[in-house]
Enzyme design. Structure first.
Site, mmCIF file in Angstrom:
data_model
loop_
_atom_site.group_PDB
_atom_site.id
_atom_site.type_symbol
_atom_site.label_atom_id
_atom_site.label_comp_id
_atom_site.label_asym_id
_atom_site.label_seq_id
_atom_site.Cartn_x
_atom_site.Cartn_y
_atom_site.Cartn_z
ATOM 1 N N ASP A 39 42.005 42.469 44.220
ATOM 2 C CA ASP A 39 42.954 42.671 43.118
ATOM 3 C C ASP A 39 42.148 42.913 41.848
ATOM 4 O O ASP A 39 41.488 42.013 41.339
ATOM 5 C CB ASP A 39 43.863 41.445 42.965
ATOM 6 C CG ASP A 39 45.002 41.688 41.992
ATOM 7 O OD1 ASP A 39 45.571 42.792 41.995
ATOM 8 O OD2 ASP A 39 45.337 40.755 41.227
ATOM 9 N N GLU A 85 38.342 40.073 37.119
ATOM 10 C CA GLU A 85 38.882 40.030 35.760
ATOM 11 C C GLU A 85 37.730 40.077 34.762
ATOM 12 O O GLU A 85 36.711 39.399 34.945
ATOM 13 C CB GLU A 85 39.715 38.765 35.556
ATOM 14 C CG GLU A 85 40.246 38.543 34.165
ATOM 15 C CD GLU A 85 41.060 39.707 33.618
ATOM 16 O OE1 GLU A 85 40.819 40.090 32.451
ATOM 17 O OE2 GLU A 85 41.915 40.222 34.359
ATOM 18 N N ASN A 92 33.113 43.281 35.054
ATOM 19 C CA ASN A 92 33.585 44.583 34.582
ATOM 20 C C ASN A 92 33.480 45.515 35.782
ATOM 21 O O ASN A 92 32.393 45.929 36.169
ATOM 22 C CB ASN A 92 32.714 45.063 33.427
ATOM 23 C CG ASN A 92 33.125 46.419 32.902
ATOM 24 O OD1 ASN A 92 34.161 46.959 33.269
ATOM 25 N ND2 ASN A 92 32.298 46.985 32.042
ATOM 26 N N ASP A 133 45.269 47.694 31.495
ATOM 27 C CA ASP A 133 45.329 48.006 30.069
ATOM 28 C C ASP A 133 45.524 49.516 29.894
ATOM 29 O O ASP A 133 44.787 50.312 30.473
ATOM 30 C CB ASP A 133 44.043 47.580 29.369
ATOM 31 C CG ASP A 133 43.926 46.070 29.251
ATOM 32 O OD1 ASP A 133 44.946 45.394 29.412
ATOM 33 O OD2 ASP A 133 42.806 45.578 29.002
#
Length: 220
Positions: free
Chosen positions: A40, A65, A92, A118
């Site tokens: 995920d 994340e 990242n 985002d």
């Protein structure tokens, strides 16, 4: 456990998010590191995976994340629940996806979800969006045959761009005839999905699978 307050957006092109990462020994993380893996990307607080992992103990879940405080918080919840098929990694994803997947057992990556990333609306910020051609190429390399990619966003242009980038690659095929998938194929919704639907907003979803068809020379 108190809720951690963090910035909603961070710049993935910043130098601080390109520093070398040491990946854990996965056999120390998962009780069975050879199980199928669900990745995920952009898991935020990890609520989706924290609910999925107990339902599917024969699958390993890995949440990625970029905001480290959220990863620390999510792993604390994982530990409280005693889940041995779930881990959250501060990373990242774009510069490190290939090395991450290479560190895992081969032929385990079966599911990838990218949910409400985002949007980075400004034109000069488009390179900050998570779904870049290099990410698609890497996932095509490591996903098993008929591996699944699920994409969703409440912003149509973001969902369209994600879908286009995957479908431009010859290894990915859309799994529905309609433009957008009407229902989430997973039994758990993300916090953002629930909030968007409660506000009456549309959610744009795509379900894709890797194809085992040979790639012709004209497609390379």
């Amino acid at each position: 456990m108190g809720r951690v307050r963090v910035r909603q957006h961070v710049n993935p092109l910043s130098d601080k998010y390109h520093r070398a990462i040491t990946f854990p020994h996965w056999e120390d993380i998962y009780s069975n590191s050879a199980q199928p893996l669900h990745l995920d990307i952009g898991c935020a607080r990890g609520k989706f995976l924290l609910k999925m992992a107990p339902l599917y103990p024969e699958t390993n879940f890995l949440g990625i994340e970029i905001r480290e405080p959220l990863v620390i918080e999510a792993n604390k919840y994982r530990d409280c629940l005693g889940l041995t098929n779930l881990y959250f990694l501060f990373c990242n994803i774009n510069p490190f996806l290939n090395s991450l997947l290479a560190s895992l057992n081969s032929d385990v990556l079966q599911w990838v979800t990218i949910q409400f990333p985002d949007p980075w609306f400004k034109y000069r910020h488009l390179k900050r969006r998570v779904v870049q051609p290099e990410l698609v190429d890497t996932l095509a390399q490591y996903l098993v045959d008929r591996g699944t990619v699920f994409l969703q966003s409440d912003i149509k242009i973001v969902a369209q761009e994600m879908g286009e980038r995957f479908l431009e690659h010859p290894k990915f095929e859309k799994q529905h005839s309609e433009n957008w998938l009407s229902e989430n194929p997973f039994s758990i919704a993300t916090e953002r999905e629930i909030a968007s639907l409660n506000k009456g907003k549309s959610v744009y979803r795509l379900l894709l699978k890797t194809s085992n068809k040979p790639i012709s020379l004209s497609q390379e």
